[in-house]
Design a protein around this motif. Sequence first.
Motif, PDB file in Angstrom:
ATOM      1  N   MET A   1       0.733  -1.170   0.103  1.00  9.93           N
ATOM      2  CA  MET A   1       0.028   0.100  -0.145  1.00  9.93           C
ATOM      3  C   MET A   1       0.931   1.316  -0.169  1.00  9.93           C
ATOM      4  O   MET A   1       1.844   1.500   0.865  1.00  9.93           O
ATOM      5  N   THR A   2       0.643   2.172  -0.914  1.00 11.01           N
ATOM      6  CA  THR A   2       1.419   3.376  -0.877  1.00 11.01           C
ATOM      7  C   THR A   2       1.282   4.146   0.374  1.00 11.01           C
ATOM      8  O   THR A   2       0.148   4.129   1.074  1.00 11.01           O
ATOM      9  N   SER A   3       1.871   5.278   0.442  1.00 12.17           N
ATOM     10  CA  SER A   3       1.895   6.135   1.478  1.00 12.17           C
ATOM     11  C   SER A   3       0.339   6.937   1.411  1.00 12.17           C
ATOM     12  O   SER A   3      -0.155   7.012   2.746  1.00 12.17           O
ATOM     13  N   ASP A   4       0.216   7.415   0.112  1.00  5.04           N
ATOM     14  CA  ASP A   4      -1.169   8.021   0.210  1.00  5.04           C
ATOM     15  C   ASP A   4      -2.490   7.328   0.345  1.00  5.04           C
ATOM     16  O   ASP A   4      -3.255   7.566   1.186  1.00  5.04           O
ATOM     17  N   ARG A   5      -2.284   6.051   0.054  1.00  4.64           N
ATOM     18  CA  ARG A   5      -3.292   5.256  -0.036  1.00  4.64           C
ATOM     19  C   ARG A   5      -3.503   4.788   1.633  1.00  4.64           C
ATOM     20  O   ARG A   5      -4.864   4.678   2.183  1.00  4.64           O
ATOM     21  N   ARG A 236       0.683  12.314   5.756  1.00  4.58           N
ATOM     22  CA  ARG A 236       0.823  11.821   4.406  1.00  4.58           C
ATOM     23  C   ARG A 236      -0.129  12.391   3.298  1.00  4.58           C
ATOM     24  O   ARG A 236       0.172  12.044   1.991  1.00  4.58           O
ATOM     25  N   LEU A 237      -1.031  13.237   3.628  1.00  7.42           N
ATOM     26  CA  LEU A 237      -2.123  13.518   2.522  1.00  7.42           C
ATOM     27  C   LEU A 237      -1.788  15.150   2.585  1.00  7.42           C
ATOM     28  O   LEU A 237      -1.580  15.799   3.361  1.00  7.42           O
ATOM     29  N   PRO A 238      -2.298  15.503   1.180  1.00  8.19           N
ATOM     30  CA  PRO A 238      -2.372  17.053   1.035  1.00  8.19           C
ATOM     31  C   PRO A 238      -3.650  17.553   1.758  1.00  8.19           C
ATOM     32  O   PRO A 238      -4.712  16.863   1.632  1.00  8.19           O
ATOM     33  N   LEU A 239      -3.777  18.882   1.768  1.00 13.57           N
ATOM     34  CA  LEU A 239      -4.998  19.280   2.352  1.00 13.57           C
ATOM     35  C   LEU A 239      -5.953  19.053   1.476  1.00 13.57           C
ATOM     36  O   LEU A 239      -7.371  19.098   2.213  1.00 13.57           O
ATOM     37  N   SER A 240      -5.951  19.047   0.297  1.00  9.71           N
ATOM     38  CA  SER A 240      -6.974  18.823  -0.539  1.00  9.71           C
ATOM     39  C   SER A 240      -7.788  17.692  -0.215  1.00  9.71           C
ATOM     40  O   SER A 240      -9.330  17.549  -0.251  1.00  9.71           O
TER      41      SER A 240
END
Length: 316
Positions: A1-5, A236-240
Amino acid sequence: MTSDRKGIAQLTTAMILSGTLGVFVVESGASPFDVVFFRVVFGALALGTYVLSRGWLRDHGFTPRTLGLAVLGGVFIVFNWVFLFESYENTSISVATVVYHTQPFYVVLLGALLFRERLTAAKAGWIGLAFAGLVLVSGVTPGDFTSGGTYLLGVGQALLAALLYGLSTLVTKRITGVRPHLIALVQVLVGIPLLLPFADFGAMSGTSAGDWGWLVGLGFIHTGLMYVLMYAAYARLPLSKIAVLAFVYPAVAMGMDWAVYGHHIGLVQALGVPLIVLASLKVTLARTPASAPAPRTAAHAPAAASPTATRAASGA
């Protein structure tokens, strides 16, 4: 699993847990002050255990100034919970949660009023649209103002909770160099002596094991596990993506209110929900350059970004 997922999975799970909070509060059968008191007690145990296990107390980063700000933010956030839980009793979980989700607009308005932060015409317009949605969602009629009913009081309590959230966020934004977990720990610890005079231990003497289970869950699940998941996701996630996933919380809360208690908002009230959602996304994403936590690592994320994002996402 990727960091974003992984971040998406963590934050989605946290928001789903947040959406079940109202059911835990109501099912506990305790008064709002008692619920919040035991939430901070069990929450402090959960967060304290996690922080100790990671060894973060040795180099906590607090100064007298930042510790004082964390304590002040804790006062606001604890009473924010009290008024939100009282709103559940006087309106419904659905209405209280959606009204409470006007939190980001108070952050913008209070920032402009107290700290002269820039308020653009576009932001003012979106805030105006959000409060038009709020009028629809609240379902308040002219008759509510003359009858003096508890429903109007409940809507006011949810708005006051959102205002206290905004104050807590503005205070917390000014804390840097401290892990958000430590700030959250200070805030729940503050709640213990703060709420002790209001706790009715006599009323709790007849509490069943099942009711205690709901209260323990509020501390360990909704204050310990949920916060850990959110903080991990924000690294790990952008604010969007954070802004979009934040709306899993009210969606789940409304679904739980309907499934468990048969409560649902009417058609006219439902028309206000997309107005608040759209305006919240526009206002939140307009602050991306100043507040996006994604470029920072979990180990070194300044509290000025992470706790702000946390409360914008859940508030609960």
